[in-house]
Scaffold this motif. Structure first.
Motif, PDB file in Angstrom:
ATOM      1  N   SER A 176      -3.744 -17.031 -32.592  1.00 30.78           N
ATOM      2  CA  SER A 176      -3.827 -16.555 -33.662  1.00 30.78           C
ATOM      3  C   SER A 176      -5.230 -17.424 -34.094  1.00 30.78           C
ATOM      4  O   SER A 176      -6.263 -16.920 -35.027  1.00 30.78           O
ATOM      5  CB  SER A 176      -2.965 -16.873 -34.852  1.00 30.78           C
ATOM      6  N   TYR A 180      -8.838 -15.530 -35.077  1.00 30.58           N
ATOM      7  CA  TYR A 180      -9.539 -15.522 -36.157  1.00 30.58           C
ATOM      8  C   TYR A 180     -10.956 -15.913 -36.117  1.00 30.58           C
ATOM      9  O   TYR A 180     -11.809 -15.465 -36.562  1.00 30.58           O
ATOM     10  CB  TYR A 180      -8.806 -16.266 -37.155  1.00 30.58           C
ATOM     11  N   VAL A 194     -14.926 -12.740 -43.292  1.00 31.51           N
ATOM     12  CA  VAL A 194     -13.441 -12.426 -43.074  1.00 31.51           C
ATOM     13  C   VAL A 194     -12.866 -12.473 -44.735  1.00 31.51           C
ATOM     14  O   VAL A 194     -13.098 -13.219 -45.264  1.00 31.51           O
ATOM     15  CB  VAL A 194     -12.730 -13.269 -42.118  1.00 31.51           C
ATOM     16  N   LYS A 198      -7.966 -18.167 -43.126  1.00 35.52           N
ATOM     17  CA  LYS A 198      -7.492 -18.301 -41.551  1.00 35.52           C
ATOM     18  C   LYS A 198      -5.914 -18.517 -41.870  1.00 35.52           C
ATOM     19  O   LYS A 198      -5.020 -18.023 -40.964  1.00 35.52           O
ATOM     20  CB  LYS A 198      -8.103 -19.400 -40.911  1.00 35.52           C
ATOM     21  N   PHE A 201      -4.193 -15.366 -42.330  1.00 40.03           N
ATOM     22  CA  PHE A 201      -3.729 -14.310 -40.998  1.00 40.03           C
ATOM     23  C   PHE A 201      -2.876 -15.373 -40.338  1.00 40.03           C
ATOM     24  O   PHE A 201      -2.098 -14.583 -39.503  1.00 40.03           O
ATOM     25  CB  PHE A 201      -5.038 -14.258 -40.410  1.00 40.03           C
ATOM     26  N   GLU A 202      -2.890 -16.538 -39.947  1.00 43.94           N
ATOM     27  CA  GLU A 202      -2.026 -17.288 -39.081  1.00 43.94           C
ATOM     28  C   GLU A 202      -0.591 -17.039 -39.624  1.00 43.94           C
ATOM     29  O   GLU A 202       0.479 -17.084 -38.674  1.00 43.94           O
ATOM     30  CB  GLU A 202      -2.363 -18.683 -38.979  1.00 43.94           C
TER      31      GLU A 202
END
Length: 322
Positions: A176, A180, A194, A198, A201-202
């Motif tokens: 991940s 990213y 983005v 981060k 998303f993780e």
């Protein structure tokens, strides 16, 4: 037991509730100070319908918006089997009316949500002053026979795949963190950022993969250079093209087309269909169609209690034009 606790229990027991309405998904995407809850319609102790929603509070104002990376929310209804059309419409009117009354008690200033494509009746919302915008996604209804799916591709897509297969391969072990970083790199090339962190998303990736409902697929060359990558999620009904990143330097390599083909093969024994999640952008829409995907409408239902906030709906809809 709160309604949210009841809904968690329902979701763990009922796989027919679409992925983006599932309690675990709402928990994963409504983070960093954002909240979610659910409105229930019950009869004789049984939940017949549910309306999860993402609530954002700003300066004592309440706004209900679509969560990040969440194509649709809306209402789930437990339809009885062998129901006639009139019975279905009658049930929907009853359910929608009850949930709209509960919704109005939340005292929000702005409401805008994308409803699942299976919701084709928004009349009860119209009667209560809501507005509707039709959006389109693109879906392959049956991905079980991958040879048949491939045969429906445009000839150009087939050529791209064959060309890419000569020098590129799929990697299913990208972390991940690396995904990213690659996504951020491809957006930097376009002077974009983005729009989620981060950590966000993780966390989403960790939860989805722990449930065996998420996978990163990267297309690389023999030097281990990433040409393109995507993050897909799925339930037992559909897979979703959630996030993708394509290195501009390798745009003509066919990597992005090969990536979709690898995703379809990967999902063939895990779910029934594949949803490209749009798009309203002309070029992307045409590309989706060339994979044999069928244009499928779904509704954005909106309402504002202040003329000032009507501009927020327009701004939000622009953000969703991907």
């Amino acid at each position: 037991m709160t309604d949210k606790e009841k809904y968690w229990q329902l979701c763990e027991q009922n796989a027919s509730i679409p992925l983006f309405l599932q309690a675990w998904w709402m928990d994963a995407v409504c983070t960093e100070g954002k909240q979610w809850d659910v409105l229930l319609y019950e009869s004789q102790g049984k939940i017949l319908a549910a309306m999860p929603y993402h609530l954002w509070k700003k300066y004592s104002l309440k706004i209900i918006l679509q969560p990040q990376l969440t194509q649709t929310n809306g209402i789930w209804i437990d339809y009885p089997e062998n129901q006639s059309e009139n019975e279905r419409l009658s049930l929907e009117s009853k359910v929608y009316e009850a949930l709209i009354k509960k919704l109005h008690k939340l005292k929000w200033i702005l409401y805008t949500q994308n409803f699942h494509f299976s919701c084709t009746n928004w009349l009860p919302f119209y009667w209560r002053g809501f507005s509707q915008t039709t959006r389109y996604t693109y879906r392959i209804a049956d991905i079980s026979d991958t040879a048949k799916v491939f045969s429906t591709f445009h000839e150009g897509k087939k050529r791209h795949i064959r060309k890419a297969q000569e020098s590129l391969h799929a990697d299913f072990d990208v972390s991940s963190k690396d995904f990213y970083s690659f996504l951020a790199h491809t957006l930097d090339e376009k002077n974009q950022k983005v729009f989620y962190s981060k950590i966000f998303f993780e966390n989403l990736h960790a939860i989805a993969t722990s449930r065996k409902q998420g996978q990163i697929i990267a297309i690389k060359d023999n030097a281990n250079t990433i040409f393109s990558a995507m993050f897909i999620v799925w339930d037992n009904k559909s897979g979703y093209y959630l996030i993708s990143a394509i290195d501009h330097d390798y745009k003509a390599s066919g990597a992005s087309t090969l990536m979709v083909w690898e995703a379809l093969q990967f999902l063939a024994d895990k779910t029934q269909s594949f949803d490209f999640e749009g798009s309203m952008i002309e070029g992307v829409a045409k590309s989706n169609q060339e994979f044999g995907a069928k244009q499928t409408p779904y509704f954005t239902i909106s309402k504002t209690r202040s003329p000032f906030f009507s501009s927020l709906i327009k701004l939000y809809q622009k953000i969703w034009k991907k």
